[in-house]
Design a protein around this motif. Structure first.
Motif, short mmCIF file in Angstrom:
data_model
loop_
_atom_site.label_atom_id
_atom_site.label_comp_id
_atom_site.label_asym_id
_atom_site.label_seq_id
_atom_site.Cartn_x
_atom_site.Cartn_y
_atom_site.Cartn_z
N THR A 133 43.09 22.67 -14.11
CA THR A 133 43.62 24.01 -14.33
C THR A 133 42.52 25.05 -14.27
O THR A 133 42.67 26.11 -13.66
N GLN A 134 41.38 24.74 -14.88
CA GLN A 134 40.26 25.67 -14.88
C GLN A 134 39.69 25.87 -13.48
O GLN A 134 39.33 26.98 -13.09
N VAL A 135 39.63 24.79 -12.70
CA VAL A 135 39.15 24.89 -11.32
C VAL A 135 40.09 25.77 -10.50
O VAL A 135 39.64 26.66 -9.76
N GLU A 136 41.39 25.54 -10.64
CA GLU A 136 42.36 26.33 -9.87
C GLU A 136 42.30 27.80 -10.26
O GLU A 136 42.40 28.69 -9.40
N LEU A 137 42.10 28.07 -11.54
CA LEU A 137 41.97 29.46 -11.99
C LEU A 137 40.75 30.11 -11.35
O LEU A 137 40.82 31.24 -10.85
N GLN A 139 39.26 29.21 -8.58
CA GLN A 139 39.50 29.34 -7.15
C GLN A 139 40.35 30.57 -6.83
O GLN A 139 40.07 31.31 -5.88
N ASN A 140 41.39 30.80 -7.62
CA ASN A 140 42.25 31.95 -7.39
C ASN A 140 41.53 33.27 -7.67
O ASN A 140 41.71 34.25 -6.94
N ARG A 141 40.71 33.28 -8.70
CA ARG A 141 39.92 34.48 -8.98
C ARG A 141 38.93 34.77 -7.85
O ARG A 141 38.68 35.93 -7.51
N ILE A 186 51.46 36.79 -5.42
CA ILE A 186 51.59 35.36 -5.71
C ILE A 186 50.36 34.86 -6.47
O ILE A 186 50.48 34.13 -7.46
N ILE A 187 49.17 35.27 -6.02
CA ILE A 187 47.94 34.81 -6.68
C ILE A 187 47.83 35.38 -8.09
O ILE A 187 47.44 34.68 -9.03
N LEU A 188 48.18 36.65 -8.26
CA LEU A 188 48.12 37.26 -9.59
C LEU A 188 49.08 36.55 -10.55
O LEU A 188 48.76 36.33 -11.72
N GLN A 189 50.28 36.22 -10.04
CA GLN A 189 51.24 35.48 -10.87
C GLN A 189 50.70 34.09 -11.22
O GLN A 189 50.85 33.61 -12.35
N ARG A 190 50.06 33.46 -10.25
CA ARG A 190 49.49 32.13 -10.48
C ARG A 190 48.37 32.20 -11.51
O ARG A 190 48.26 31.32 -12.38
N ILE A 191 47.53 33.22 -11.42
CA ILE A 191 46.44 33.40 -12.39
C ILE A 191 47.00 33.55 -13.80
O ILE A 191 46.51 32.94 -14.76
N THR A 192 48.06 34.36 -13.92
CA THR A 192 48.70 34.55 -15.23
C THR A 192 49.24 33.22 -15.77
O THR A 192 49.06 32.89 -16.94
N ARG A 197 48.69 28.39 -19.31
CA ARG A 197 48.57 26.94 -19.43
C ARG A 197 47.29 26.56 -20.18
O ARG A 197 47.30 25.64 -21.01
N LEU A 198 46.20 27.27 -19.91
CA LEU A 198 44.93 26.99 -20.60
C LEU A 198 45.02 27.32 -22.08
O LEU A 198 44.42 26.63 -22.91
N ILE A 199 45.78 28.36 -22.42
CA ILE A 199 45.97 28.72 -23.84
C ILE A 199 46.68 27.57 -24.56
O ILE A 199 46.31 27.19 -25.68
N GLU A 200 47.69 26.98 -23.91
CA GLU A 200 48.39 25.84 -24.50
C GLU A 200 47.47 24.63 -24.66
O GLU A 200 47.48 23.95 -25.68
N ILE A 201 46.66 24.38 -23.62
CA ILE A 201 45.71 23.26 -23.69
C ILE A 201 44.70 23.49 -24.81
O ILE A 201 44.35 22.56 -25.56
N ASP A 202 44.24 24.74 -24.94
CA ASP A 202 43.29 25.07 -26.01
C ASP A 202 43.89 24.83 -27.39
O ASP A 202 43.22 24.35 -28.30
N LYS A 203 45.17 25.17 -27.55
CA LYS A 203 45.84 24.94 -28.84
C LYS A 203 45.89 23.45 -29.16
O LYS A 203 45.65 23.05 -30.31
#
Length: 415
Positions: A133-137, A139-141, A186-192, A197-203
């Motif tokens: 997830t972090q890699v994809e984030l 990459q999109n940025r 599409i990319i902005l929506q994917r980034i969001t 998803r990362l917030i959930e993983i962090d929790k």
């Protein structure tokens, strides 16, 4: 019956390009290109040529000057004629969309910069959902500000009234711009989505950390490829993946370690590297939560690396960015079995070798004064490991008694 022919799969070939500037002299550029070649090798590419240019700064249009770009273009053409085609050209700094587009148009091969190469390696190495997830984030940025060059072939179609179509068209937009806006959304929506998803993983990870009980947490930090995973395996008797490649470890690994009946948690974290853009660091901050949560940081340094002093500075700056620079820490100079005494004048009878440098000599060097808590070891050869364990036990016990004083009697005090 046809004979089965097995052809050898060849790695892609690459050219490296770097700049010599007032802020980056020739020796520094060579070190950076050495690291870039190691990155390329990690990604599966073979470096066949290097180009450098002495300039005041990167050319805003093509990174290097027109003459140098023409020289690279001719070399690629010559290789093509000799049936040894060049697959890619890799630049040691991050390129803008404009620079990438212009260089691609001129050289007609795949163009990468340091950031995109690192992202490619990250994508190869990511194993867990968190790392992926972090890699994809990241990459999109990275892709977002570079979208426009993907659609330049459509801009030529232009468009009068009605050619643009799509929502919000004012009659002057071509199909490329409409597609660009769509891809951007599409990319902005994917980034969001990835951030959520990362917030959930962090929790989930925060809950896991709370359930680990009353144990001191120790984190291994350092530049990439300094031997953190090897030290983790040595202390925890585990089988964390370790090899002589950059970013061998992307996912944080936590193991329980016991020394003299004193248990504590040891975390192996992703390595740091020079010239990492802020967006990339931000994407991987959740991976570094173990560093923030740690009670003690073990800063691992590859003493055999010719530029380890700058690597120390890179790590210290990253720790400062993470607000972790004030944590109790200890510098562990690893790989002393590979260290050569470069300042020592060899005589005719005793040529300089790594055997000339003893552990006692290392303890008398300026390196031993870099930090009050400094130690020299070889994790691979198990040299000075007993002293390392003893000192680590004392530090863990001292903090354990402070945090959990009621079970002080369980663990012996070692003088």
């Amino acid at each position: 019956m046809k004979e089965l022919v097995i052809s050898e799969v060849k790695n892609e070939t690459a050219i490296l390009v770097g700049l010599i500037t007032s802020n980056q002299d020739e020796s520094k550029t060579k070190e950076y290109l050495d690291e870039l070649e190691f990155l390329a090798d990690t990604a599966g590419a073979v470096t066949v040529k290097r180009y450098t240019q002495r300039v005041t700064g990167p050319n805003s249009v093509s990174y290097v000057g027109k003459g140098k770009l023409e020289e690279i273009k001719q070399y690629i053409k010559d290789c093509e004629e000799n049936e040894e085609p060049i697959a890619m050209v890799i630049f040691d700094d991050e390129l803008s969309a404009k620079q990438t587009r212009n260089i691609e148009n001129e050289l007609q091969v795949k163009i990468l910069d340091r950031t995109s190469l690192i992202l490619d390696i990250f994508a190869m190495r990511a194993q867990t959902a968190n790392a992926k997830t972090q890699v994809e984030l990241a990459q999109n940025r990275y892709m977002l500000p570079r979208l426009q060059r993907l659609w330049t072939h459509l801009e030529r179609q232009g468009g009068g009234s009605g050619s643009g179509g799509g929502q919000g068209s004012v009659g002057l937009r071509g199909p490329g711009e409409t597609q660009l806006e769509m891809d951007r959304r599409i990319i902005l929506q994917r980034i969001t989505l990835l951030k959520e998803r990362l917030i959930e993983i962090d929790k989930q990870k925060t809950t896991q950390r709370k359930n680990r009980g009353q144990m001191i947490r120790v984190a291994l930090v350092g530049y990439t490829n300094v031997g953190k995973s090897t030290i983790m395996n040595m202390l925890a008797k585990s089988d964390v993946f370790a090899e002589n490649k950059l970013f061998a470890t992307l996912d944080t690994t936590v193991r329980k370690v016991v020394i003299e009946n004193l248990p504590f948690l040891l975390a192996d974290t992703v390595g740091f590297i020079r010239k990492l853009p802020t967006d990339l660091v931000d994407s991987f901050k959740s991976t570094l939560d173990e560093v923030r949560e740690a009670d003690i940081l073990l800063h691992i340094v590859d003493i055999s690396h010719p530029d380890f002093e700058e690597q120390i500075q890179v790590v210290e700056k990253t720790l400062k960015d993470l607000d972790c620079s004030e944590k109790p820490s200890m510098i562990i100079f690893n790989k002393i079995d590979n260290y050569h005494w470069l300042d020592k004048e060899p005589d005719d009878l005793t040529p300089e070798t790594k055997e000339n440098i003893t552990l006692e000599e290392l303890k008398k060097t300026w390196m031993a004064r870099l930090n009050d808590n400094c130690l020299f070891i070889s994790a691979k050869e198990k040299e000075n490991v007993d002293e390392f364990r003893t000192i680590l036990y004392k530090k863990v016990r001292e903090l354990h008694v402070q945090k959990y004083p009621y079970n002080d009697f369980l663990y012996p005090k070692i003088d």
